[in-house]
Write an enzyme that holds these catalytic residues in place. Sequence first.
Site, PDB file in Angstrom:
ATOM      1  CG  ASP A 154      83.061  58.886 169.078  1.00 21.80           C
ATOM      2  OD1 ASP A 154      82.903  57.966 169.925  1.00 21.80           O
ATOM      3  OD2 ASP A 154      82.779  60.074 169.323  1.00 21.80           O
ATOM      4  CG  HIS A 155      87.607  59.512 170.264  1.00 15.64           C
ATOM      5  ND1 HIS A 155      86.923  60.239 169.300  1.00 15.64           N
ATOM      6  CD2 HIS A 155      87.616  60.296 171.367  1.00 15.64           C
ATOM      7  CE1 HIS A 155      86.558  61.394 169.812  1.00 15.64           C
ATOM      8  NE2 HIS A 155      86.967  61.464 171.070  1.00 15.64           N
ATOM      9  CB  CYS A 174      79.462  58.798 170.116  1.00 18.90           C
ATOM     10  SG  CYS A 174      77.833  59.502 170.410  1.00 18.90           S
ATOM     11  N   GLY A 175      80.246  59.073 172.893  1.00 18.36           N
ATOM     12  CA  GLY A 175      80.268  59.357 174.329  1.00 18.36           C
ATOM     13  C   GLY A 175      78.874  59.404 174.935  1.00 18.36           C
ATOM     14  CB  THR A 176      76.213  61.689 174.646  1.00 13.79           C
ATOM     15  OG1 THR A 176      76.333  62.103 173.276  1.00 13.79           O
ATOM     16  CG2 THR A 176      77.129  62.535 175.519  1.00 13.79           C
ATOM     17  N   GLY A 177      75.825  59.095 172.697  1.00 15.26           N
ATOM     18  CA  GLY A 177      74.812  58.522 171.794  1.00 15.26           C
ATOM     19  C   GLY A 177      74.021  59.587 171.057  1.00 15.26           C
ATOM     20  N   GLY A 211      75.167  62.613 169.339  1.00 13.52           N
ATOM     21  CA  GLY A 211      75.695  63.069 168.042  1.00 13.52           C
ATOM     22  C   GLY A 211      75.504  62.012 166.969  1.00 13.52           C
ATOM     23  CG  MET A 212      77.368  58.094 167.288  1.00 12.12           C
ATOM     24  SD  MET A 212      78.219  57.838 165.711  1.00 12.12           S
ATOM     25  CE  MET A 212      79.704  56.999 166.299  1.00 12.12           C
ATOM     26  CG  HIS A 214      55.228  51.748 170.545  1.00 12.37           C
ATOM     27  ND1 HIS A 214      54.511  52.535 171.412  1.00 12.37           N
ATOM     28  CD2 HIS A 214      54.923  50.466 170.873  1.00 12.37           C
ATOM     29  CE1 HIS A 214      53.789  51.771 172.237  1.00 12.37           C
ATOM     30  NE2 HIS A 214      54.036  50.510 171.932  1.00 12.37           N
ATOM     31  NE  ARG A 253      48.405  51.888 169.628  1.00 13.28           N
ATOM     32  CZ  ARG A 253      48.863  50.789 170.248  1.00 13.28           C
ATOM     33  NH1 ARG A 253      48.624  49.586 169.743  1.00 13.28           N
ATOM     34  NH2 ARG A 253      49.573  50.897 171.366  1.00 13.28           N
ATOM     35  CG  HIS A 254      52.692  51.304 167.030  1.00 19.92           C
ATOM     36  ND1 HIS A 254      52.591  52.400 167.855  1.00 19.92           N
ATOM     37  CD2 HIS A 254      52.324  50.238 167.765  1.00 19.92           C
ATOM     38  CE1 HIS A 254      52.188  52.007 169.055  1.00 19.92           C
ATOM     39  NE2 HIS A 254      52.017  50.694 169.025  1.00 19.92           N
TER      40      HIS A 254
END
Length: 160
Positions: free
Chosen positions: A26-27, A83-86, A88-89, A116, A150-151
Site C-alpha cells: 500500500d502507500h 504495508c505500515g506494519t505488515g 493488515g496485509m 516449519h 514432522r512439519h
Amino acid sequence: MTESSDIPRKQPSAFPGIKPIAIASDHAGFALKEALKLALGRWGVAFEDLGTHDEKSTDYPDYAHRVASGVADGRYRFGVLVCGTGYGMCMTANRHRGVRAATCTESFGARATRSHNDANVLCLGSRITGPGVAEDVLKTFLDTAFEGGRHANRVTKIEP
Ligand code: RB5
C-alpha cells in the site's frame, strides 16, 4: 492516479520457465517495496510488481488479495506484501485457501516460518522494519526450504 492506471502491471519474466514472485504494497509500504525490488533485481529473482505505484493513500486489502490469489492459484511461487506494519496485509492474505502468510521482523522468524510452516507469503511493515533488515529478512525467506517431515502433517492441519 486513476482507477485504470492501477491495474496490475504485468512485465514479461526475464526468467521464462521459472515462476516469478509477486510483490505489492500500500502507500505506507511503497518506498520499502521499491527498495526490495532493487534487491530482487540484484539477486536475479524474477518478480511482478502488482502495485501500488506511488504514495497516494490506498487500501492494503486490495493489494493483499491480488498477491494472495496469485499465490493460491499457482501463478507465483511466493508473495511479498508491504504495508505500515505488515499486519493488515497478513490478515488479508491468510483468508485465501492455500496461502500461509507470515509477518516477519527479523531473519530468525523468516527462516522458521519457511522451514516449519512452509510460509508462501512474506509480510513486512515499513514502519517497524528498516530497509536493511527487511532485505535480510527477504533473502532469508527466499533462501530457506521447507523442512517437511514432522512439519508436513502439521501444515496440512492449518486449513480448517
Ligand atoms: C496505513 O496507514 C496502515 O494502516 C497500513 O499500511 C497497515 O499498517 C495496516 O495494517
